[in-house]
Each structure stands twice: as structure tokens, then as C-alpha cells.
Design a protein around this motif. Structure first.
Motif, short mmCIF file in Angstrom:
data_model
loop_
_atom_site.label_atom_id
_atom_site.label_comp_id
_atom_site.label_asym_id
_atom_site.label_seq_id
_atom_site.Cartn_x
_atom_site.Cartn_y
_atom_site.Cartn_z
N CYS A 24 0.78 -1.21 -0.01
CA CYS A 24 -0.16 -0.16 0.04
C CYS A 24 0.95 1.44 0.13
O CYS A 24 1.99 1.08 0.61
N THR A 25 0.27 2.24 -0.74
CA THR A 25 1.19 3.39 -0.55
C THR A 25 0.81 4.48 1.02
O THR A 25 -0.06 3.92 1.57
N ALA A 26 1.54 5.15 1.00
CA ALA A 26 1.48 5.76 2.28
C ALA A 26 0.17 6.55 2.30
O ALA A 26 -0.42 7.00 3.40
N GLY A 27 -0.47 7.12 1.11
CA GLY A 27 -1.62 7.71 0.95
C GLY A 27 -2.91 6.86 1.56
O GLY A 27 -3.58 7.32 1.95
N GLU A 28 -2.74 5.83 0.62
CA GLU A 28 -3.63 4.64 1.27
C GLU A 28 -3.77 4.43 2.54
O GLU A 28 -4.84 4.14 2.97
N LYS A 29 -2.39 4.09 3.24
CA LYS A 29 -2.54 3.71 4.67
C LYS A 29 -3.22 5.05 5.20
O LYS A 29 -4.03 4.85 6.17
N ALA A 30 -2.74 6.21 5.06
CA ALA A 30 -3.37 7.24 5.60
C ALA A 30 -4.97 7.39 5.47
O ALA A 30 -5.69 7.59 6.28
N ASP A 31 -5.37 7.03 4.08
CA ASP A 31 -6.91 7.20 4.05
C ASP A 31 -7.68 6.02 4.83
O ASP A 31 -8.54 6.40 5.38
N VAL A 32 -7.15 4.82 4.75
CA VAL A 32 -7.90 3.66 5.43
C VAL A 32 -7.87 4.04 6.92
O VAL A 32 -8.88 3.87 7.51
N VAL A 33 -6.65 4.50 7.35
CA VAL A 33 -6.69 4.68 8.83
C VAL A 33 -7.61 5.88 9.32
O VAL A 33 -8.31 5.88 10.42
#
Length: 130
Positions: free
Chosen positions: A115-124
Motif C-alpha cells: 500500500c502507498t502511504a496515501g492509501e494507509k493514511a486514507d484507510v486509517v
């Protein structure tokens, strides 16, 4: 006498080894890494989407985690997975090492990549809003 020097050194080093965090810390960390703000709506869409680029038996996050992050899920092995939303499981998103471990495993399984950092940020951000 040597032990008297070791114990204080261990006590000082312990906070550096501790990986405790909070959902807001994770959002801030991943957003900074991504160079953009987290978006809970994007996180929800990502979580609910069928990606189809990973393993055929795990096309989406909901395959194991259900569509409701406040509910328990079930791994393909049959093992119960505690809810992902911190509101339903206070231990969720509080240990950076565990969060990274599970993002690494699950993103590879669902997406066939990290996952990209952006995807992680969004999911969290989405999980924290539930």
C-alpha cells in the motif's frame, strides 16, 4: 555493580523501543509521507473496493474484515479477526509495528503490492472515524 548500570540504561532505552502510537499519529505520519492530507472517504472506497490485483481468494479488504469495521471478521483459516475500528477495539491502531506488519501482509494479499502511504493514511482515517 555492572547490573546497576545496565538497568537504568534499559529503562532509558525502553521508550525508544516502544512502538505505541495513536490513530491520529498514524494519519499524521502517513499523510506526511504521502505529501497530502488523509481522506476518510477515499479510505472507505479503497477498503470496500474489489481490487482484483492480488490473490484471487482475497479481492478486497472486506473478504476477511467485513464491510463494517466495528464488526469482527474471519480469516480464511477460520480464525476470528477482532474489529478494525478503534471505537470497537481500543487496541487497534496503537502499535506501529503491528499496523505496518498487517498493512504489509494484507496489501500484498489484496493488491499484489504494498500500500502507498496515501492509501494507509486514507484507510486509517476512515477506520478512526467509525
Amino acid at each position: 555493580m555492572k547490573y546497576l548500570l545496565i538497568v537504568p540504561a534499559l529503562l532509558i532505552a525502553t521508550p525508544a523501543l516502544a512502538q505505541s502510537t495513536s490513530p491520529s499519529d498514524l494519519i499524521q505520519r502517513y499523510s506526511a509521507e504521502a505529501g497530502r492530507a488523509a481522506d476518510a472517504g477515499r479510505g472507505k472506497s479503497f477498503f470496500l473496493a474489489n481490487h482484483g490485483s492480488g490473490k484471487p481468494d482475497t479481492p478486497s479488504c472486506t473478504t476477511c474484515h467485513t464491510k463494517n469495521p466495528r464488526s469482527a471478521g474471519k480469516a480464511r483459516t477460520g480464525k476470528t479477526i477482532d474489529p478494525l475500528a478503534p471505537s470497537a477495539n481500543g487496541a487497534r491502531l496503537t502499535d506501529l509495528a503491528k499496523v505496518e506488519k498487517w498493512f504489509r501482509r494484507n496489501c500484498d494479499s489484496v493488491l499484489g503490492r504494498s500500500c502507498t502511504a496515501g492509501e494507509k493514511a486514507d484507510v486509517v482515517a476512515w477506520l478512526a472515524s467509525q
